[in-house]
Each structure stands twice: as structure tokens, then as C-alpha cells.
Design an enzyme around this catalytic site. Structure first.
Site, short mmCIF file in Angstrom:
data_model
loop_
_atom_site.label_atom_id
_atom_site.label_comp_id
_atom_site.label_asym_id
_atom_site.label_seq_id
_atom_site.Cartn_x
_atom_site.Cartn_y
_atom_site.Cartn_z
CG ASN A 32 -1.83 1.19 1.26
OD1 ASN A 32 -2.18 1.76 0.22
ND2 ASN A 32 -2.24 1.58 2.44
CG HIS A 58 -7.51 11.36 6.26
ND1 HIS A 58 -8.31 11.76 5.21
CD2 HIS A 58 -7.04 10.14 5.92
CE1 HIS A 58 -8.33 10.82 4.29
NE2 HIS A 58 -7.56 9.82 4.70
CB THR A 114 8.18 7.34 13.70
OG1 THR A 114 9.13 6.96 14.71
CG2 THR A 114 6.93 6.48 13.81
NE ARG A 129 12.79 2.49 21.67
CZ ARG A 129 11.67 3.14 21.50
NH1 ARG A 129 11.10 3.17 20.36
NH2 ARG A 129 11.07 3.80 22.46
CE LYS A 132 26.09 -6.51 13.96
NZ LYS A 132 26.45 -7.93 13.98
#
Length: 138
Positions: A32, A58, A114, A129, A132
Site C-alpha cells: 500500500n 487526514h 517514524t 529502534r 545493529k
């Protein structure tokens, strides 16, 4: 079945989406991708199944907009998504707006990305996160 959307308008607002896909990319089922800003996939990117790459949301997500139905809010982008060469993205990953994934990175399955991912780095989790980092940054 996959979804590839470039929105040039939504509600009364106009957008200039740009989607660039490099050579020899392999994209799994149920991918997607939705764009109002810019999404770039470099060369040799391997993408698992059920992966989502969306450069927008949105609305501005403020208190006043919570009173408006989500489908009636303007589409808003916090920034483009750049995925460089030789990146491996596992199954069921979501990549959020304003993210740059550098060359040779690996994104573990079920991760939500993010923030930027440095070259030759493995990230995983929700939010993703660093697991390595390899010293060879060529």
C-alpha cells in the site's frame, strides 16, 4: 492485490504527488503506497508483504479537527519518504511521512518507522529502534 495512489486532489485541495521507483525492486503482495508529496524507492529495494508507505495523514490532528469526520479532513504531509538503494523492508512494516531510509538498511517485520534510518543499520519495533549498525558504510 496492491494499492498505488498518487492524489492530485482531495476535497477542495490540490497536490503534486511524485512517485519514483528504481530498477530491480521487488514488492510483495498487498503493498500500500499513497502519495500527495514525494515517495522515492531506490534500486534493488526488497519489500515484503503487507507493507504500507504513506506520506500523509487526514488533517492536522488538532482538537478542532477531531470534530470533523476523518474522510472530510484535508490530506496533510509532514514530508517526503526516501528509501535508498539496497534496502530490505520486512513484512507488515509501516513507513511514516518525513522518513529517509539510507542505503543498505534493514527494517524488521512489523516495524513502524517514524524517524530516519542510517545506512547499513538494522531497525525493528514499534516505533522502530536501532538493533545493529554495521561499520562498513560504503
Amino acid at each position: 492485490m496492491s494499492n498505488l495512489s498518487a492524489w492530485d486532489s482531495y476535497t477542495d485541495k490540490k497536490y503534486s504527488p511524485s512517485i519514483k521507483i528504481g530498477n530491480d525492486c521487488s514488492i510483495g503482495e498487498f503493498f500500500n503506497l499513497s502519495c500527495i508529496n514525494e515517495i522515492v524507492l531506490g534500486n534493488n529495494v526488497l519489500i515484503g508483504r503487507w507493507v504500507t508507505v504513506i506520506d500523509h495523514s487526514h488533517g492536522y490532528l488538532n482538537e478542532a479537527e477531531l470534530q470533523v469526520a476523518p474522510a472530510e479532513r484535508d490530506l496533510v504531509s509532514k514530508g517526503k519518504i526516501i528509501i535508498e538503494d539496497n534496502v530490505w523492508i520486512g513484512d507488515k512494516v509501516t513507513i511514516c511521512p518525513n522518513v529517509h531510509i539510507h542505503k543498505g538498511a534493514i527494517i524488521g517485520a512489523n516495524s513502524v518507522v517514524t524517524h530516519d534510518v542510517e545506512a547499513n543499520t538494522i531497525v525493528a519495533g514499534c516505533p522502530a529502534r536501532v538493533i545493529k549498525t554495521f561499520n562498513n558504510k560504503n
